[in-house]
Design an enzyme around this catalytic site. Structure first.
Site, short mmCIF file in Angstrom:
data_model
loop_
_atom_site.label_atom_id
_atom_site.label_comp_id
_atom_site.label_asym_id
_atom_site.label_seq_id
_atom_site.Cartn_x
_atom_site.Cartn_y
_atom_site.Cartn_z
N GLY A 1 119.31 22.57 37.70
CA GLY A 1 118.76 21.67 38.71
C GLY A 1 118.48 20.31 38.09
O GLY A 1 119.07 19.95 37.06
N CYS B 1 127.46 18.18 38.99
CA CYS B 1 126.80 17.64 37.79
C CYS B 1 127.83 17.10 36.80
O CYS B 1 127.50 16.30 35.94
CB CYS B 1 125.97 18.74 37.14
SG CYS B 1 126.95 20.20 36.79
N LYS C 1 116.37 32.89 42.78
CA LYS C 1 116.04 32.03 43.93
C LYS C 1 117.12 30.96 44.07
O LYS C 1 117.28 30.11 43.21
CB LYS C 1 114.68 31.35 43.75
CG LYS C 1 114.17 30.78 45.08
CD LYS C 1 113.04 29.78 44.94
CE LYS C 1 113.51 28.40 44.70
NZ LYS C 1 114.34 27.81 45.78
N GLU D 1 119.87 23.77 32.55
CA GLU D 1 121.08 22.96 32.81
C GLU D 1 120.66 21.87 33.78
O GLU D 1 120.39 22.16 34.96
CB GLU D 1 122.18 23.83 33.43
CG GLU D 1 122.65 24.98 32.57
CD GLU D 1 123.38 24.52 31.33
OE1 GLU D 1 123.87 23.38 31.29
OE2 GLU D 1 123.43 25.31 30.37
N THR E 1 116.58 17.06 36.25
CA THR E 1 115.88 16.92 34.97
C THR E 1 114.37 16.94 35.16
O THR E 1 113.65 17.56 34.36
CB THR E 1 116.35 15.63 34.27
OG1 THR E 1 117.74 15.80 33.95
CG2 THR E 1 115.59 15.36 32.99
N GLU F 1 120.47 9.16 37.51
CA GLU F 1 121.43 10.01 38.21
C GLU F 1 121.33 9.76 39.72
O GLU F 1 120.26 9.88 40.30
CB GLU F 1 121.14 11.48 37.92
CG GLU F 1 122.17 12.40 38.54
CD GLU F 1 121.87 13.88 38.34
OE1 GLU F 1 120.72 14.29 38.53
OE2 GLU F 1 122.81 14.62 38.01
P1 NAD Z 1 116.15 20.66 41.99
O1 NAD Z 1 115.67 20.55 40.58
O2 NAD Z 1 115.44 19.91 43.04
O3 NAD Z 1 116.15 22.18 42.46
C1 NAD Z 1 116.87 23.18 41.78
C2 NAD Z 1 116.23 24.53 42.08
O4 NAD Z 1 114.94 24.55 41.50
C3 NAD Z 1 116.04 24.82 43.56
O5 NAD Z 1 116.27 26.19 43.80
C4 NAD Z 1 114.58 24.48 43.78
O6 NAD Z 1 114.01 25.18 44.86
C5 NAD Z 1 113.98 24.94 42.47
N1 NAD Z 1 112.69 24.33 42.09
C6 NAD Z 1 112.22 23.11 42.43
N2 NAD Z 1 110.99 22.94 41.90
C7 NAD Z 1 110.70 24.07 41.21
C8 NAD Z 1 109.59 24.49 40.44
N3 NAD Z 1 108.51 23.72 40.27
N4 NAD Z 1 109.63 25.70 39.87
C9 NAD Z 1 110.71 26.48 40.00
N5 NAD Z 1 111.80 26.15 40.74
C10 NAD Z 1 111.79 24.94 41.33
O7 NAD Z 1 117.68 20.28 41.93
P2 NAD Z 1 118.68 20.12 43.15
O8 NAD Z 1 118.35 18.85 43.86
O9 NAD Z 1 118.73 21.39 43.90
O10 NAD Z 1 120.08 19.98 42.40
C11 NAD Z 1 120.61 18.78 41.96
C12 NAD Z 1 120.40 18.62 40.47
O11 NAD Z 1 120.96 19.72 39.77
C13 NAD Z 1 121.08 17.39 39.92
O12 NAD Z 1 120.19 16.75 39.03
C14 NAD Z 1 122.26 17.95 39.17
O13 NAD Z 1 122.74 17.15 38.12
C15 NAD Z 1 121.71 19.22 38.65
N6 NAD Z 1 122.78 20.15 38.31
C16 NAD Z 1 123.02 20.41 37.00
C17 NAD Z 1 124.05 21.26 36.63
C18 NAD Z 1 124.32 21.59 35.18
O14 NAD Z 1 125.07 22.52 34.93
N7 NAD Z 1 123.75 20.87 34.23
C19 NAD Z 1 124.82 21.86 37.62
C20 NAD Z 1 124.56 21.56 38.96
C21 NAD Z 1 123.53 20.71 39.30
#
Ligand code: NAD
Length: 483
Positions: free
Chosen positions: A229, A285, A176, A251, A231, A387
């Site tokens: 995504g 990130c 997804k 991650e 934390t 963040e």
């Molecule tokens: P997010 O956590 O809101 O969403 C990430 C993904 O998870 C999306 O596809 C979303 O639809 C899905 N999701 C949301 N709730 C869910 C649930 N309850 N169950 C399953 N899936 C769910 O993150 P975002 O706003 O899309 O991305 C930004 C974040 O990602 C920032 O915190 C960034 O630091 C982090 N990030 C981390 C890395 C890494 O490698 N550590 C890389 C890129 C981004």
């Protein structure tokens, strides 16, 4: 390979509408306008995707690495051949400059596929000999159906970073992408069909995290979750998946420090610090958002950094002149602006930026913000602890190596860090003591895909990259044979 107005899920090798018949708006962040619609999928779509993946698994997991290698290479070639279409789609969806999508995001997506397609040819397991008695050998077997969930900031780059090792090791995937940036994953499903990926091996379900994403996490047949995504989302996923003992790779977010010593190569440091602060509007990130500068260099650094930041061109992502495009969404822009207000309340001084940019023309309703630099904030304030994930950095002087390390480590996160100095023993001392999964010395975002990638503390659990990813997507089974 062109985007469509109504996206479809990719299930069992076909493009299909969502079971609900409902669609979500997909907004172009550079214009603020809805430009396409994505399936509002739910547990029924996920069920179909899991069934298709489970059906495909016996053949895919036993067809041999050479077949998987050839198909994944073909997929990589198709993405590369359609680079322009993929880059335009990524830019339109995420607001990032087309130039960045074409030089970073999409090339890395086909490289991810090539990297793991070839890695699987060289992946081997261990054996342990008990002299005169027995031999143990380890089987590395695919897990079955796995879930891959990715964020919006580097959409195809991070989606392929997960699915490539999962597929190479013989798993079948229900993936997804983020609901904010679904378009390149949709184009990927078309590319999979063209590449001859057998039906059900990869299934892509679009939709909201708490609905479609949660259904993937909860599904009893999904054996492992690879998630990138935020934390707080990672915490929810762990709470669902850990009690049923699913394998988890998380991650998560970061609040990365840059430590700059006075003896660094100033010019190179300035070039890379500008990049590490504001590439993709700080929405990577790995971007450094807390910059610590040794006091003798502080004022020179600050003045030059402000000057160069003010020189960055924020504008239409389609223009090759734009260094920065739009932030990903209205709510994200408001979140970033909220942190800028908070920074002032906490006593910070905004040295430049932080104001919206009126780009005009087609981009009149877009989410553009001038990159901001803040000084005068202590480590314990929220601006330095949480963040922000936008074009905002704080800067602060330090006096000793000890103090710099304490500042770097003084947050709950531990993803990446950079150290700038020409004193290599010091660089190594600091690298040893920084609490982060990645330390860059005199560079930033120089990536070798063989290296372990991931964070410590609240930045995640587990490692991606190289053998780590192939190990994650396989289960080790020891076979002990007495002779
Ligand atoms: P997010 O956590 O809101 O969403 C990430 C993904 O998870 C999306 O596809 C979303 O639809 C899905 N999701 C949301 N709730 C869910 C649930 N309850 N169950 C399953 N899936 C769910 O993150 P975002 O706003 O899309 O991305 C930004 C974040 O990602 C920032 O915190 C960034 O630091 C982090 N990030 C981390 C890395 C890494 O490698 N550590 C890389 C890129 C981004």
């Amino acid at each position: 390979m062109k985007p469509d107005k109504y996206l479809k899920n990719y299930i069992a090798g076909a493009l299909v509408p969502p079971e609900s018949g409902e669609y979500l708006d997909n907004v172009n962040p550079a214009t603020g306008k809805v430009y396409s619609f994505i399936p509002d999928s739910d547990e029924r779509d996920v069920q179909k995707a899991v069934e298709a993946a489970a059906k495909a698994f016996p053949d895919w997991s036993s067809c041999g690495v050479r077949k998987r290698f050839r198909i994944l290479l073909r997929l990589a070639d198709i993405i590369e051949q359609n680079l322009e279409d993929f880059a335009l789609a990524e830019s339109e969806d995420a607001g990032k400059p087309v130039s960045m999508a074409a030089s970073v995001d999409i090339p890395r997506a086909h490289e991810n596929l090539r990297f793991f397609a070839t890695a699987i040819l060289h992946f081997a397991a261990e054996s342990h000999h008990m002299e005169g008695e027995a031999v143990n050998y380890t089987l590395r077997q695919p897990l079955g159906v796995v879930g891959c969930i990715s964020p919006w900031n580097l959409p195809l780059y991070l989606f392929t970073w997960k699915i490539a090792p999962a597929l190479a090791t013989g798993n079948c995937v229900v993936g997804k992408p983020s609901e904010l940036t679904p378009m390149t994953a949709y184009l990927l499903s078309k590319a999979c069909m063209e590449a001859g990926l057998p039906p059900g091996v990869l299934n892509i379900v679009h939709g909201l995290g708490p609905k479609a994403g949660q259904a993937i996490i909860e599904h009893p047949q999904v054996k492992a979750i690879s998630f990138t995504g935020g934390t707080s989302t990672g915490r929810k996923i762990a709470a669902t998946a850990a009690p049923v003992f699913k394998k988890l790779s998380l991650e998560l977010g970061g609040k990365n420090p840059n430590i700059i010593f006075a003896d660094c190569d100033f010019d190179q440091m300035m070039v890379d610090t500008l990049r590490s602060s504001f590439s993709n509007n700080g929405q990577i990130c790995l971007c450094g958002s807390r910059i610590y500068v040794e006091r003798p260099l502080y004022e020179r650094f600050r003045d030059e950094f402000v000057k160069r930041t003010q020189f960055l061109k924020v504008g239409d992502p389609a223009s090759p002149m734009s260094d920065l495009g739009a932030l990903v969404s209205k709510s994200h822009m408001e979140k970033v602006q909220g942190y800028l207000q908070l920074a002032e309340v906490e006593g910070g001084k905004i040295l430049c930026g932080g104001t919206p940019v009126e780009v005009g023309g087609e981009c009149e309703g877009g989410y553009f913000l001038r990159p901001a630099i803040i000084e005068g904030l202590p480590i314990e304030c929220r601006t330095n602890q949480e963040e922000i994930f936008g074009p905002v950095v704080t800067i602060q002087p330090f006096d000793t190596e000890e103090e710099a390390i304490a500042l770097a480590n003084g947050v709950p996160y531990g993803l990446a860090s950079t150290v700038w100095t020409t004193n290599l023993p010091r660089a190594q001392r600091v690298a040893e003591r920084i609490q982060a999964g990645i330390v860059w010395i005199n560079c930033w975002m120089l990536r070798d895909l063989r290296t372990p990638f991931g964070g410590v503390k609240h930045s995640g659990v587990g490692r991606e990259g190289g053998w780590e990813a192939l190990r994650f997507f396989t289960e080790a089974k020891n076979v002990c044979m007495k002779y």
